[in-house]
Design a protein around this motif. Structure first.
Motif, short mmCIF file in Angstrom:
data_model
loop_
_atom_site.label_atom_id
_atom_site.label_comp_id
_atom_site.label_asym_id
_atom_site.label_seq_id
_atom_site.Cartn_x
_atom_site.Cartn_y
_atom_site.Cartn_z
N ASN A 37 0.45 -12.55 -6.08
CA ASN A 37 0.60 -13.91 -5.55
C ASN A 37 -0.44 -14.30 -4.51
OD1 ASN A 37 2.19 -16.32 -5.76
ND2 ASN A 37 2.96 -15.92 -3.70
N ASN A 38 -1.15 -13.30 -3.94
CA ASN A 38 -2.19 -13.64 -2.98
C ASN A 38 -3.35 -12.66 -3.07
OD1 ASN A 38 -1.88 -11.44 -0.89
ND2 ASN A 38 0.18 -12.30 -0.80
N LYS A 39 -4.50 -13.09 -2.59
CA LYS A 39 -5.73 -12.31 -2.72
C LYS A 39 -5.65 -11.00 -1.95
CE LYS A 39 -10.69 -12.51 -1.75
NZ LYS A 39 -11.77 -13.26 -1.07
N GLU A 40 -5.03 -11.02 -0.78
CA GLU A 40 -4.95 -9.81 0.04
C GLU A 40 -4.21 -8.70 -0.69
OE1 GLU A 40 -4.18 -12.89 1.07
OE2 GLU A 40 -5.96 -13.24 2.32
N ASN A 41 -3.10 -9.04 -1.32
CA ASN A 41 -2.37 -8.03 -2.08
C ASN A 41 -3.16 -7.58 -3.31
OD1 ASN A 41 -0.28 -7.99 -0.29
ND2 ASN A 41 1.22 -9.01 -1.61
N GLY A 42 -3.90 -8.52 -3.92
CA GLY A 42 -4.76 -8.15 -5.04
C GLY A 42 -5.80 -7.14 -4.63
N GLU A 43 -6.37 -7.31 -3.43
CA GLU A 43 -7.39 -6.39 -2.94
C GLU A 43 -6.82 -4.99 -2.72
OE1 GLU A 43 -10.26 -9.59 -0.60
OE2 GLU A 43 -8.61 -8.62 0.46
N ILE A 44 -5.59 -4.92 -2.21
CA ILE A 44 -4.94 -3.61 -2.02
C ILE A 44 -4.73 -2.92 -3.37
CG2 ILE A 44 -2.77 -2.48 -1.36
CD1 ILE A 44 -4.46 -3.16 1.03
N ILE A 45 -4.23 -3.67 -4.35
CA ILE A 45 -4.00 -3.10 -5.68
C ILE A 45 -5.32 -2.59 -6.27
CG2 ILE A 45 -3.31 -3.65 -8.06
CD1 ILE A 45 -1.36 -5.73 -6.77
N TYR A 46 -6.36 -3.39 -6.17
CA TYR A 46 -7.68 -3.03 -6.68
C TYR A 46 -8.18 -1.74 -6.03
CZ TYR A 46 -12.73 -3.54 -7.60
OH TYR A 46 -14.03 -3.33 -7.98
N ASP A 47 -8.15 -1.68 -4.70
CA ASP A 47 -8.66 -0.50 -3.98
C ASP A 47 -7.85 0.75 -4.30
OD1 ASP A 47 -10.61 -2.07 -2.81
OD2 ASP A 47 -9.50 -2.36 -0.93
N GLU A 48 -6.53 0.62 -4.34
CA GLU A 48 -5.67 1.78 -4.55
C GLU A 48 -5.81 2.33 -5.97
OE1 GLU A 48 -3.29 3.38 -2.26
OE2 GLU A 48 -4.76 2.39 -0.98
N LEU A 49 -5.88 1.45 -6.95
CA LEU A 49 -6.00 1.94 -8.34
C LEU A 49 -7.35 2.59 -8.58
CD1 LEU A 49 -4.20 -0.82 -10.45
CD2 LEU A 49 -3.27 1.26 -9.39
N LEU A 50 -8.39 2.09 -7.94
CA LEU A 50 -9.69 2.76 -8.03
C LEU A 50 -9.64 4.13 -7.34
CD1 LEU A 50 -12.39 -0.02 -7.44
CD2 LEU A 50 -11.89 1.21 -9.56
N LYS A 51 -9.00 4.17 -6.17
CA LYS A 51 -8.91 5.42 -5.42
C LYS A 51 -8.21 6.52 -6.22
CE LYS A 51 -5.87 5.99 -2.03
NZ LYS A 51 -5.20 5.83 -0.72
N TYR A 52 -7.14 6.14 -6.92
CA TYR A 52 -6.37 7.12 -7.68
C TYR A 52 -6.86 7.28 -9.12
CZ TYR A 52 -3.01 7.44 -3.85
OH TYR A 52 -2.41 7.66 -2.63
N LYS A 53 -7.96 6.61 -9.45
CA LYS A 53 -8.54 6.70 -10.81
C LYS A 53 -7.48 6.40 -11.88
CE LYS A 53 -12.18 9.99 -9.57
NZ LYS A 53 -11.95 9.96 -8.10
N LYS A 74 0.83 -1.21 0.00
CA LYS A 74 0.00 0.00 0.00
C LYS A 74 0.86 1.26 0.00
CE LYS A 74 -4.03 1.89 2.46
NZ LYS A 74 -3.58 3.24 2.83
N ASN A 75 1.90 1.26 0.82
CA ASN A 75 2.76 2.44 0.91
C ASN A 75 3.56 2.68 -0.35
OD1 ASN A 75 2.96 4.04 3.63
ND2 ASN A 75 2.48 1.92 4.19
N GLN A 76 3.98 1.61 -1.03
CA GLN A 76 4.68 1.79 -2.30
C GLN A 76 3.77 2.48 -3.32
OE1 GLN A 76 7.38 -1.59 -3.83
NE2 GLN A 76 6.03 -2.65 -2.40
N ILE A 77 2.53 1.99 -3.43
CA ILE A 77 1.60 2.56 -4.40
C ILE A 77 1.33 4.03 -4.09
CG2 ILE A 77 -0.76 2.45 -5.30
CD1 ILE A 77 -0.66 -0.61 -4.78
N GLU A 78 1.06 4.32 -2.82
CA GLU A 78 0.72 5.69 -2.44
C GLU A 78 1.91 6.64 -2.56
OE1 GLU A 78 -1.13 5.40 1.39
OE2 GLU A 78 -3.01 4.61 0.54
N ALA A 79 3.12 6.13 -2.30
CA ALA A 79 4.31 6.97 -2.44
C ALA A 79 4.47 7.48 -3.86
CB ALA A 79 5.55 6.18 -2.01
N ILE A 80 4.05 6.68 -4.83
CA ILE A 80 4.13 7.09 -6.23
C ILE A 80 2.96 7.98 -6.61
CG2 ILE A 80 4.02 6.25 -8.61
CD1 ILE A 80 5.66 3.80 -7.63
N PHE A 81 1.74 7.52 -6.39
CA PHE A 81 0.57 8.24 -6.87
C PHE A 81 0.35 9.57 -6.16
CE2 PHE A 81 -0.60 4.25 -8.89
CZ PHE A 81 -1.25 4.68 -10.04
#
Length: 285
Positions: A90-106, A69-76
């Motif tokens: 590799n796992n569902k939990e990380n997939g959920e973070i990616i999904y939520d963050e990319l939607l948040k940042y449009k 989460k912090n890597q994604i937010e540090a960039i966006f």
């Protein structure tokens, strides 16, 4: 012109969210080399560390949810991202973070390479992760780039039943099922013609058969990663989906022609090979 090619204020920023390959043939290392070769500025969010070479994967260790989460937010939070390539989740939990963050940042121009099935045919990720990719993450991507084995696995998840291969033009039919389900572009990699490298690009309304030169080479580690990253680079630069895929396909062709040979084990594609052939590196610095 040289300044503009190298970057400057007009350079597009492209992000890879994927796993790390310590042998640098695939994963984020391949993505970064692809970004450089295609004239965009590359950034990475690492989902997993792998201990691997072109012969085997010895260990996989996922990053924590907090780190991802912090890597994604540090960039966006501070950088405009023009396109995104998603690789190994590799796992569902990380997939959920990616999904939520990319939607948040449009986020836009998302290329998803569904890393599910190894060349050997073995599954690389858990069933719950596959289902999350298909049912959730696919639907925020602009294009999904499965190989044929991954295509069959995706269709099995969508239809919730085993696939029986007794029909002609299997790639087209499978592709239509995925396109109708996701409402996104699908690029199915690798056809069955012996003398041609055929990919099929389609959405629910259009279909393109993309033939290309087939290279006889064992040095193909990293082709899928490089293709999806090149598509993302081209989308960032403003190309249509069809042109972005065509240019990326040609880029991979030259990366295989200039591949790195490791001797007895499989080698890797060389994303910078064509550039090295046309520039005298020793005279640059």
């Amino acid at each position: 012109l040289f300044y503009l090619f190298l970057g400057g204020k007009n350079m597009k920023n492209v992000l890879s969210i994927a796993g790390s390959d310590c042998s640098a043939g695939a994963g984020i290392q391949a993505d970064l080399k692809t970004f450089v070769a295609n004239g965009v500025y590359g950034m990475t969010v690492i989902t997993s560390l792998t201990a691997q070479n072109t012969k085997e994967v010895r260990m996989v260790e996922d990053v924590s949810i907090e780190m991802l989460k912090n890597q994604i937010e540090a960039i966006f939070d501070v950088i405009k991202v023009s396109a995104i390539k998603i690789g190994m989740v590799n796992n569902k939990e990380n997939g959920e973070i990616i999904y939520d963050e990319l939607l948040k940042y449009k986020a836009k121009n998302i290329v998803l390479d569904p890393v599910m099935i190894a060349t050997s045919g073995n599954s690389l990720i858990r069933e719950e992760t596959k289902k999350f990719l298909v049912n959730e993450l696919f639907k925020i991507a602009d294009i999904i780039t499965p190989n044929l084995d991954e295509t069959k696995e995706i269709v099995k998840i969508i239809l919730n039943k085993e696939i029986i291969e007794d029909i002609d033009s299997i790639e087209k039919i499978y592709g239509k099922i995925i396109a109708d389900f996701t409402k996104r572009w699908i690029l199915i990699k690798g056809g069955h013609l012996s003398n041609s490298a055929v990919d099929i690009l389609m959405n629910k309304d259009e279909i393109y058969i993309l033939e290309g030169e087939k290279i006889s080479s064992n040095n193909t580690h990293g082709t899928g990663c490089s293709l999806s990253s090149a598509i993302a680079s081209n989308l960032a630069k403003g190309y249509s989906m069809l042109e972005a895929v065509k240019k990326a396909k040609n880029f991979v062709l030259y990366s295989i022609k200039n591949s790195v040979d490791f001797g007895e084990i499989v080698g890797t594609v060389n994303q910078m090979g064509e550039i090295y052939k046309n520039i005298d590196i020793e005279k640059l610095y």
